[in-house]
Design an enzyme around this catalytic site. Structure first.
Site, PDB file in Angstrom:
ATOM      1  CB  CYS A 379      -0.979  -0.044   1.172  1.00  0.00           C
ATOM      2  SG  CYS A 379      -2.491   0.842   0.778  1.00  0.00           S
ATOM      3  CG  HIS A 513      -3.579  -3.669   3.228  1.00  0.00           C
ATOM      4  ND1 HIS A 513      -2.507  -3.227   3.959  1.00  0.00           N
ATOM      5  CD2 HIS A 513      -4.237  -2.572   2.799  1.00  0.00           C
ATOM      6  CE1 HIS A 513      -2.513  -1.899   3.983  1.00  0.00           C
ATOM      7  NE2 HIS A 513      -3.555  -1.476   3.287  1.00  0.00           N
ATOM      8  CD  GLU A 515      -1.176  -6.451   5.136  1.00  0.00           C
ATOM      9  OE1 GLU A 515      -0.963  -6.685   3.928  1.00  0.00           O
ATOM     10  OE2 GLU A 515      -1.350  -5.298   5.581  1.00  0.00           O
TER      11      GLU A 515
HETATM   12  N1  GLN Z   1      -1.940   6.630   2.920  1.00  0.00           N
HETATM   13  C1  GLN Z   1      -2.028   5.891   1.696  1.00  0.00           C
HETATM   14  C2  GLN Z   1      -3.380   6.054   1.018  1.00  0.00           C
HETATM   15  O1  GLN Z   1      -4.326   6.436   1.626  1.00  0.00           O
HETATM   16  C3  GLN Z   1      -1.726   4.437   1.907  1.00  0.00           C
HETATM   17  C4  GLN Z   1      -2.761   3.733   2.718  1.00  0.00           C
HETATM   18  C5  GLN Z   1      -2.277   2.432   3.275  1.00  0.00           C
HETATM   19  O2  GLN Z   1      -1.085   2.159   3.282  1.00  0.00           O
HETATM   20  N2  GLN Z   1      -3.185   1.629   3.772  1.00  0.00           N
HETATM   21  O3  GLN Z   1      -3.493   5.743  -0.135  1.00  0.00           O
END
Ligand code: GLN
Length: 541
Positions: A379, A513, A515
């Protein structure tokens, strides 16, 4: 009708009620029952989505796009049953629902009160969406005695009466502290905690007692006597070296047997072979690797619960122990700290929000890329990788993300619209913060022949998301020219989902994600592959 098991906690917080619930769920499942696990959280936030990871640990995202308590991650990892929006509720959500009904006039002019309106809403939640589960396990967050828990305890008390105690079981998790100067484990806190529960009308039938050492038989008998519980239902829950030992260990202490006895059910002995296999792997690793996790919330490891579990699972798949080196990204903003990354076999930049630490993360990415150290960006970690390539390989010196303010080349920008099951979802800068990200499962298409297509063994995947910003495709060609391959895109081709670098031992960034979906007995392919690359790296150094 399913049977209901309510799990409450007493004496102190952090007793591992979530793990206890997950472990009991998994053992009942191993006896052939269908289980569903739920969490009732007494705090006032509508969901944990807006809470800082320091406050609440990780926010666990479900396929259907709910931001939930991290215990749901344990439930899913231990039982393999995908958690849903309807598996977690908070006081905030319950009041929200009740107040919405009140405004609509549903209560026909009545006075709206905690009892019965709030308690009814809680009971409705407990009974909703249970499908064909044989057992519904509901964990009540917080500690008995907290003001916030009261409506939940009242609701489960009423519920027990309504469905009959033949169909509802109360399990209370407590602690027996060891007092060094007396050389004894103490029963008094447990006695008081059960008394507290009795004062709201709940008599637990099973006590699960956390302790750091063997509980003498005599003490168990004493607790049974004072707490009005059968001695065989005072079950020791001793500390174990790995959370994956918990199902086997609780089974060994007779927890599932007592649960079945309580409900007057019989079932074959549980098949715990998959847990035994995992324990074997934990106890007999063939080697070890160290992964450097460069993040922001490194002082509270609950913030990265699913991540550290998924890395451990990747170790199971490769028969190695995975050591995690938690590194605060800010330290890499100084050159002389980068050497700390020299001895790791893989570098991972996890998800995160806000600007703090991002320059350090970008430098860690650069270090991984230039030194041929396996890199996994999740992310925000993918966004960091994109910025790194933009700045250092595509000549866009002022590349950045609009999340951190205006910049010359916004290679990562606010996502204003996207497609959700055929519908367009729209957002703008001024929108609410809660529940408005791109959340939950979305499909992605992988480029045939890419590293990730090979890792997944597929070109169509679905993964869980939680982000507000996206890689700006205006720069796609330029970034590809600089060596970053866009190997995964949303099916409409608009949103980058995965980037990778080909001439590198292992360099992958994902916008989702992975994970969240990894399980000990079904490690996620990306983690399996990343750890494999780390093992190879460890052989080179
Ligand atoms: N802050 C980033 C976004 O909103 C990444 C979010 C995250 O890593 N879950 O896109």
């Amino acid at each position: 009708m399913p049977r209901y098991i309510f799990i409450t906690g007493g004496v102190v917080s952090s007793l591992g009620k979530g793990l206890a619930s997950a472990a009991l769920g998994s053992v009942l499942q191993a006896r052939g029952f269908k289980v569903r696990l739920r969490k009732l959280d007494p705090y006032l936030n509508v969901d944990p989505g807006t809470m800082s990871p320091y406050e609440h640990g990780e926010c666990y995202v479900t396929d259907d796009g709910a931001e939930t308590d991290l215990d749901l991650g344990h439930y899913e990892r231990f039982t393999g049953v995908a958690a849903r929006k309807t598996d977690n509720v908070t006081t905030g959500k319950i009041y929200w629902n009740v107040l919405t009904k009140e405004r609509r006039g549903d209560y026909l002019g009545g006075t709206v009160q905690v009892i019965p309106h709030i308690t009814n809403e809680i009971k409705d939640f407990i009974q909703s969406d249970n499908g064909d589960a044989d057992f519904v396990l509901c964990e009540v967050g917080g500690t008995v005695g907290d003001i916030e828990s009261l409506p939940f305890l009242e609701a489960i008390r009423q519920f027990g009466n309504e469905v009959g105690l033949k169909n509802a079981l109360f399990i209370h998790v407590t602690l027996m502290p060891y007092i060094k100067t007396a050389g004894e484990l103490k029963t008094k806190p447990t006695q008081h905690s059960v008394k507290e529960l009795l004062s709201v009308g709940i008599q637990p039938s099973i006590l699960l007692i956390r302790a750091d050492r063997e509980i003498p038989k005599e003490e168990r008998r004493k607790i049974a006597l004072f707490c009005n519980i059968l001695p065989e239902r005072v079950i020791p829950a001793l500390d174990v070296p790995s959370i994956y030992q918990v199902p086997v260990s609780y089974h060994g202490e007779g927890l599932d047997e007592q649960v079945l006895k309580y409900f007057d059910l019989s079932a074959p002995a549980p098949d715990l072979s998959k847990w035994m296999e995992i324990l074997h792997k934990i106890q007999h690793p063939e080697g070890e690797v160290t992964i450097g996790v460069v993040g922001k919330y490194t002082s509270l490891l609950d913030s990265y619960k699913s991540l550290s579990e998924a890395l451990t699972h990747g170790g199971f798949a490769n028969n190695v122990k995975v050591n995690l080196s938690w590194l605060n990204a800010e330290i890499f903003e100084k050159d002389d700290n980068l050497h700390l990354l020299e001895n790791v076999h893989g570098i991972l930049v996890p998800g995160g929000f806000g600007e703090r630490g991002t320059e350090g993360k970008i430098r860690a990415v650069q270090f991984a890329r230039e030194r041929n150290i396996p890199y996994f960006g999740i992310c925000l970690g993918m966004q960091m990788a994109v910025i790194e390539t933009a700045r250092n390989r595509a000549g866009l010196n002022d590349a950045g993300s609009t999340e951190f303010g205006k910049c010359g080349n916004p290679v990562v920008g606010l996502m204003t619209e996207w497609n959700k099951e055929g519908e367009t979802e729209r957002r703008n800068e001024a929108g609410n913060m809660g529940g408005t990200m791109r959340l939950g499962a979305y499909p992605a298409k992988l480029a045939a022949g890419s590293r990730v297509a090979e890792i997944y063994g597929a070109t169509e995947i679905s993964e869980r998301h939680r982000h507000r910003y996206e890689v700006n495709t205006t720069y796609k060609q330029q970034l590809e020219g600089a060596g970053l391959v866009f190997s995964g895109m949303s099916p409409d081709g608009k949103l980058p989902e995965i980037v990778e670098i080909k001439d590198h031992p292992w360099f992958v960034g994902v916008q989702f994600h992975p994970e969240l979906k990894s399980k000990p007995f079904e490690p996620h392919p990306l983690f399996t592959s990343f750890i494999k690359a780390a093992v190879e790296k460890s052989r080179l150094v």
